[in-house]
Enzyme design. Structure first.
Site, PDB file in Angstrom:
ATOM      1  N   HIS A 157     -12.601  22.392  10.775  1.00 57.21           N
ATOM      2  CA  HIS A 157     -11.336  21.881  11.302  1.00 57.21           C
ATOM      3  C   HIS A 157     -11.466  21.602  12.792  1.00 57.21           C
ATOM      4  CE1 HIS A 157     -10.777  26.170  12.303  1.00 57.21           C
ATOM      5  NE2 HIS A 157      -9.828  25.798  13.148  1.00 57.21           N
TER       6      HIS A 157
ATOM      7  N   HIS B 246      -8.876  21.085  16.507  1.00 56.25           N
ATOM      8  CA  HIS B 246      -7.581  21.105  17.191  1.00 56.25           C
ATOM      9  C   HIS B 246      -7.714  20.190  18.398  1.00 56.25           C
ATOM     10  CE1 HIS B 246      -6.279  24.633  14.938  1.00 56.25           C
ATOM     11  NE2 HIS B 246      -7.372  25.281  15.318  1.00 56.25           N
TER      12      HIS B 246
ATOM     13  N   TYR C 259     -18.832  22.554  21.356  1.00 54.82           N
ATOM     14  CA  TYR C 259     -18.006  21.462  20.832  1.00 54.82           C
ATOM     15  C   TYR C 259     -16.558  21.636  21.259  1.00 54.82           C
ATOM     16  CZ  TYR C 259     -22.234  21.540  18.099  1.00 54.82           C
ATOM     17  OH  TYR C 259     -23.549  21.588  17.711  1.00 54.82           O
TER      18      TYR C 259
END
Length: 174
Positions: A57, A59, A144
């Site tokens: 996932h 954000h 990342y």
């Protein structure tokens, strides 16, 4: 389904986007994801205030251009560009009809940022997320993330995020 999204032209939004069945594809294909973002941003500008990409996932906080409210189009294009050329996973017939590959969950979570305090809490949440999930012990260890860019801007000291900040401990945005 009557699904309503917040529309605010030129708005600032927090997003959570998840892979289908939480498959760990994003970090494994980080260059593909970065390229998808770049290609979409060229045609449909947006400013990324903060972002973290985890295996299953991501954000991010985006600011849209004045008068523009179409973040859904941007997400559809980013997902499509990332998925192009990737092998398909087993999908339900309803997804097959729509030519979905089983890479992304259909929907995403969005939150319209209300004020500076709300923005800061979400930026902190984004940057602390790799520690929260146990990928690293310190925020600065996760490659990342926009955390390193934020340190360079003076938003954080280098050693920030060894412990979870109190203001984000109660946030559950997964």
């Amino acid at each position: 389904m009557d699904y309503r999204r917040v529309r605010q032209p030129g708005g600032c939004f927090f997003f959570t986007v998840v892979t289908e069945q939480r498959r760990p594809l994003l970090v494994a294909h980080i260059d593909r994801l970065r390229d998808a973002f770049r290609q979409v941003q060229r045609r449909y500008p947006l400013r990324i205030d903060a972002i973290v990409v985890l295996p299953d996932h991501l954000h991010t906080i985006w600011r849209l251009p004045e008068g523009d409210e179409d973040y859904s189009l941007r997400w559809a294009l980013i997902k499509r560009r990332f998925s192009a050329g990737m092998p398909s996973f087993s999908v339900a017939p309803s997804k097959g009809i729509k030519r979905e590959k089983g890479i992304w969950q259909r929907r995403f979570w969005e939150h319209c940022i209300r004020n500076d305090r709300d923005w800061r809490g979400h930026v902190d949440y984004i940057h602390f997320n790799p520690v929260k999930h146990g990928y690293v012990k310190e925020v600065r260890e996760w490659p990342y993330s926009s955390f390193h860019r934020s340190v360079a801007r003076g938003w954080y000291p280098e050693g920030w995020g060894v412990r979870e900040p109190e203001e984000i401990a109660s946030m559950d945005l997964e």
